[in-house]
Design a protein around this motif. Sequence first.
Motif, PDB file in Angstrom:
ATOM      1  N   GLY A 167     -17.524 -12.823 -26.802  1.00  0.00           N
ATOM      2  CA  GLY A 167     -16.856 -12.805 -27.736  1.00  0.00           C
ATOM      3  C   GLY A 167     -15.808 -13.677 -26.261  1.00  0.00           C
ATOM      4  O   GLY A 167     -15.165 -12.861 -25.529  1.00  0.00           O
ATOM      5  N   ALA A 168     -14.862 -14.192 -27.042  1.00  0.00           N
ATOM      6  CA  ALA A 168     -13.547 -14.901 -26.026  1.00  0.00           C
ATOM      7  C   ALA A 168     -12.710 -15.184 -27.042  1.00  0.00           C
ATOM      8  O   ALA A 168     -12.546 -16.003 -27.902  1.00  0.00           O
ATOM      9  N   LYS A 169     -11.177 -15.212 -26.265  1.00  0.00           N
ATOM     10  CA  LYS A 169      -9.773 -15.873 -27.031  1.00  0.00           C
ATOM     11  C   LYS A 169      -8.998 -16.334 -25.831  1.00  0.00           C
ATOM     12  O   LYS A 169      -9.104 -15.231 -24.691  1.00  0.00           O
ATOM     13  N   ARG A 170      -8.883 -17.452 -25.613  1.00  0.00           N
ATOM     14  CA  ARG A 170      -7.914 -17.956 -24.894  1.00  0.00           C
ATOM     15  C   ARG A 170      -6.362 -18.598 -25.333  1.00  0.00           C
ATOM     16  O   ARG A 170      -6.221 -18.841 -26.403  1.00  0.00           O
ATOM     17  N   TYR A 171      -5.619 -17.712 -24.482  1.00  0.00           N
ATOM     18  CA  TYR A 171      -3.682 -18.059 -25.317  1.00  0.00           C
ATOM     19  C   TYR A 171      -3.735 -18.817 -24.260  1.00  0.00           C
ATOM     20  O   TYR A 171      -3.060 -19.133 -23.256  1.00  0.00           O
ATOM     21  N   GLN A 172      -2.683 -19.614 -24.167  1.00  0.00           N
ATOM     22  CA  GLN A 172      -1.506 -20.639 -23.937  1.00  0.00           C
ATOM     23  C   GLN A 172       0.026 -19.655 -23.533  1.00  0.00           C
ATOM     24  O   GLN A 172       0.558 -20.079 -25.181  1.00  0.00           O
ATOM     25  N   PHE A 173       0.424 -19.112 -22.496  1.00  0.00           N
ATOM     26  CA  PHE A 173       1.826 -18.646 -22.930  1.00  0.00           C
ATOM     27  C   PHE A 173       2.988 -19.476 -21.928  1.00  0.00           C
ATOM     28  O   PHE A 173       3.073 -20.040 -21.603  1.00  0.00           O
ATOM     29  N   ASN A 174       4.330 -19.450 -23.308  1.00  0.00           N
ATOM     30  CA  ASN A 174       5.453 -20.129 -22.634  1.00  0.00           C
ATOM     31  C   ASN A 174       6.681 -19.050 -23.028  1.00  0.00           C
ATOM     32  O   ASN A 174       7.092 -18.266 -23.757  1.00  0.00           O
ATOM     33  N   VAL A 175       7.066 -18.382 -21.267  1.00  0.00           N
ATOM     34  CA  VAL A 175       8.200 -18.220 -21.141  1.00  0.00           C
ATOM     35  C   VAL A 175       9.231 -18.836 -20.209  1.00  0.00           C
ATOM     36  O   VAL A 175       9.484 -19.614 -19.440  1.00  0.00           O
ATOM     37  N   ARG A 176      10.281 -17.990 -21.188  1.00  0.00           N
ATOM     38  CA  ARG A 176      11.880 -19.087 -20.508  1.00  0.00           C
ATOM     39  C   ARG A 176      12.462 -17.952 -20.632  1.00  0.00           C
ATOM     40  O   ARG A 176      13.385 -17.798 -21.651  1.00  0.00           O
ATOM     41  N   VAL A 197     -13.190  -4.385 -21.747  1.00  0.00           N
ATOM     42  CA  VAL A 197     -12.769  -5.858 -22.106  1.00  0.00           C
ATOM     43  C   VAL A 197     -12.469  -6.685 -19.664  1.00  0.00           C
ATOM     44  O   VAL A 197     -12.443  -5.919 -19.132  1.00  0.00           O
ATOM     45  N   VAL A 198     -11.647  -8.173 -20.429  1.00  0.00           N
ATOM     46  CA  VAL A 198     -12.013  -8.292 -18.655  1.00  0.00           C
ATOM     47  C   VAL A 198     -11.410  -9.795 -19.650  1.00  0.00           C
ATOM     48  O   VAL A 198     -11.238 -10.205 -20.278  1.00  0.00           O
ATOM     49  N   ALA A 199     -10.207  -9.959 -18.623  1.00  0.00           N
ATOM     50  CA  ALA A 199      -8.709 -10.465 -18.778  1.00  0.00           C
ATOM     51  C   ALA A 199      -8.192 -11.318 -17.428  1.00  0.00           C
ATOM     52  O   ALA A 199      -8.537 -10.241 -16.959  1.00  0.00           O
ATOM     53  N   PHE A 202      -4.384  -3.001 -18.181  1.00  0.00           N
ATOM     54  CA  PHE A 202      -4.967  -3.043 -19.748  1.00  0.00           C
ATOM     55  C   PHE A 202      -6.059  -2.809 -19.432  1.00  0.00           C
ATOM     56  O   PHE A 202      -7.159  -2.211 -19.531  1.00  0.00           O
ATOM     57  N   ALA A 203      -6.775  -4.354 -19.108  1.00  0.00           N
ATOM     58  CA  ALA A 203      -7.630  -4.953 -19.144  1.00  0.00           C
ATOM     59  C   ALA A 203      -8.995  -4.136 -18.395  1.00  0.00           C
ATOM     60  O   ALA A 203     -10.009  -3.371 -18.855  1.00  0.00           O
ATOM     61  N   SER A 204      -8.043  -3.001 -16.697  1.00  0.00           N
ATOM     62  CA  SER A 204      -9.118  -2.105 -16.066  1.00  0.00           C
ATOM     63  C   SER A 204      -9.809  -0.529 -16.955  1.00  0.00           C
ATOM     64  O   SER A 204     -10.707   0.131 -16.493  1.00  0.00           O
ATOM     65  N   ILE A 262      -9.941 -13.597 -22.021  1.00  0.00           N
ATOM     66  CA  ILE A 262      -9.794 -12.141 -22.835  1.00  0.00           C
ATOM     67  C   ILE A 262     -11.152 -12.373 -23.206  1.00  0.00           C
ATOM     68  O   ILE A 262     -11.442 -12.971 -24.327  1.00  0.00           O
ATOM     69  N   ARG A 263     -12.266 -11.278 -22.866  1.00  0.00           N
ATOM     70  CA  ARG A 263     -13.873 -11.489 -23.268  1.00  0.00           C
ATOM     71  C   ARG A 263     -13.987 -10.118 -24.101  1.00  0.00           C
ATOM     72  O   ARG A 263     -13.681  -9.474 -22.533  1.00  0.00           O
ATOM     73  N   SER A 264     -14.355  -9.405 -24.299  1.00  0.00           N
ATOM     74  CA  SER A 264     -15.473  -8.784 -24.584  1.00  0.00           C
ATOM     75  C   SER A 264     -17.105  -8.433 -25.324  1.00  0.00           C
ATOM     76  O   SER A 264     -17.182  -9.826 -26.375  1.00  0.00           O
ATOM     77  N   GLN A 265     -17.953  -7.603 -25.647  1.00  0.00           N
ATOM     78  CA  GLN A 265     -19.370  -7.761 -26.199  1.00  0.00           C
ATOM     79  C   GLN A 265     -19.176  -7.444 -26.857  1.00  0.00           C
ATOM     80  O   GLN A 265     -19.734  -7.747 -28.602  1.00  0.00           O
ATOM     81  N   ASP A 266     -18.121  -6.146 -27.475  1.00  0.00           N
ATOM     82  CA  ASP A 266     -17.877  -5.550 -28.858  1.00  0.00           C
ATOM     83  C   ASP A 266     -16.311  -6.627 -29.477  1.00  0.00           C
ATOM     84  O   ASP A 266     -15.439  -6.950 -28.765  1.00  0.00           O
ATOM     85  N   GLN A 267     -16.811  -7.147 -30.666  1.00  0.00           N
ATOM     86  CA  GLN A 267     -15.876  -8.624 -31.433  1.00  0.00           C
ATOM     87  C   GLN A 267     -14.508  -7.289 -31.892  1.00  0.00           C
ATOM     88  O   GLN A 267     -13.565  -7.773 -32.042  1.00  0.00           O
TER      89      GLN A 267
END
Length: 409
Positions: free
Chosen positions: A211-220, A257-259, A251-253, A284-289
């Motif tokens: 499974g995968a999730k993708r995010y767009q971040f804005n930092v100001r 997960v892979v990120a 965190f990913a290591s 970010i992805r993992s085979q475990d939801q």
Amino acid sequence: MEINQSASKIMQQANKLAEFTAMEGGLLRAYLTPEHRQAHQQIADWMTEAGLQVWEDSVGNQWGRKVASNPTLPTLMIGSHSDTVANAGKYDGNLGVLLAIEAMQVLSDIDLPFNIDIVAFADEEGTRFNTTLIGSSAVAGCFQSNWLDIEDNDGISMRQAMLDFGLQPEIAGHDQYTKEQLLAYLEVHIEQGPVLESKDLAVGVVTAIAGAKRYQFNVRGMAGHAGTVPLDLRQDALCGVAQMISSIEYFASNHDVVATVGKCEVKPGAVNVIPGEVNFTLDIRSQDQAILESSCVTLLNQLEAIAQERQLTFQSEKIYQAEAVPCNSKLQQQWAEVVEQQTQKEACLLHSGAGHDAMVIAKIADIAMLFVRCEKGISHNPREQVMTSDVGVALTCLVEMVKKLAVSG
């Protein structure tokens, strides 16, 4: 025809499909383009030569059917995708389509207790409209009508592109399959990773699609003069993002997960100005939801904490998600038995970090995937390569898997 000859034929066909491209000196074949039409006409010709009944569906997927004289079981579906990314290799998706057609050629004189539907999905990559898995979504009954309003880089909507292609957008996805119609779905695909090569194995059995999730971040923060603002008084958005990226990697290591941070845009982007704003992405992805869900919550909290510590504003937007999909355990076991019989080696079980059409078809059928070794794990790249001998092994395994399902149901 012997398997080695069939494998060589498939390699030649892959070369032929690579000629249908919109890219000078490279391979690019996107959804509802002239190249899509040319490739699918060629695929339809090969399907016909293999003795299949051919048709195009409501979204432009290409189909071929091996008809059973007296089918007593639901239909077995086998397929992959025919579209590509920009500057692609020859085998991602396309190899699975060609293997399926050639398997039907090998099985042409054998009567089976079910129909077999071979499919070349017209859009898996999302190259043109940035909406992935259009072809398989239509087949699985989850085509979204609002997709028709999405425009490509030239301002052409999917609706208009369908009309130009000769399709009827108002019925897109109305010819979907149901669970009752399908026995199972099989897909053969290049691994797109280095595991099989590291183990010196031609093929491997897929256990799950991540499974995968993708995010767009804005930092100001606050832009300022690079020479006059002391370090301890700065609100440097890029330094904050650098800490965030390091936190993501750490965190990913340490979790399953892979990120990946694939895009990072710095503003104002001048050599002598403190960065005041940064936009960046996370995949970010993992085979475990369950692990994927909890990891996203934890990571977003960590990133927010870093922003607060550095007096930066942090905004996040989830721009994509796909749930992890397990492959059917019985089909996994059957394919592992076939692999071990054909290779005389223990079957390698591995998960897929990349998405595939199978993850959508899983909504309506049990799925199983076979991976084929690719050189150095390179994919989405002109250097993508497979060995003819491995293609022969994959073809034999696919043929034997179909025979096994004919006996076991």
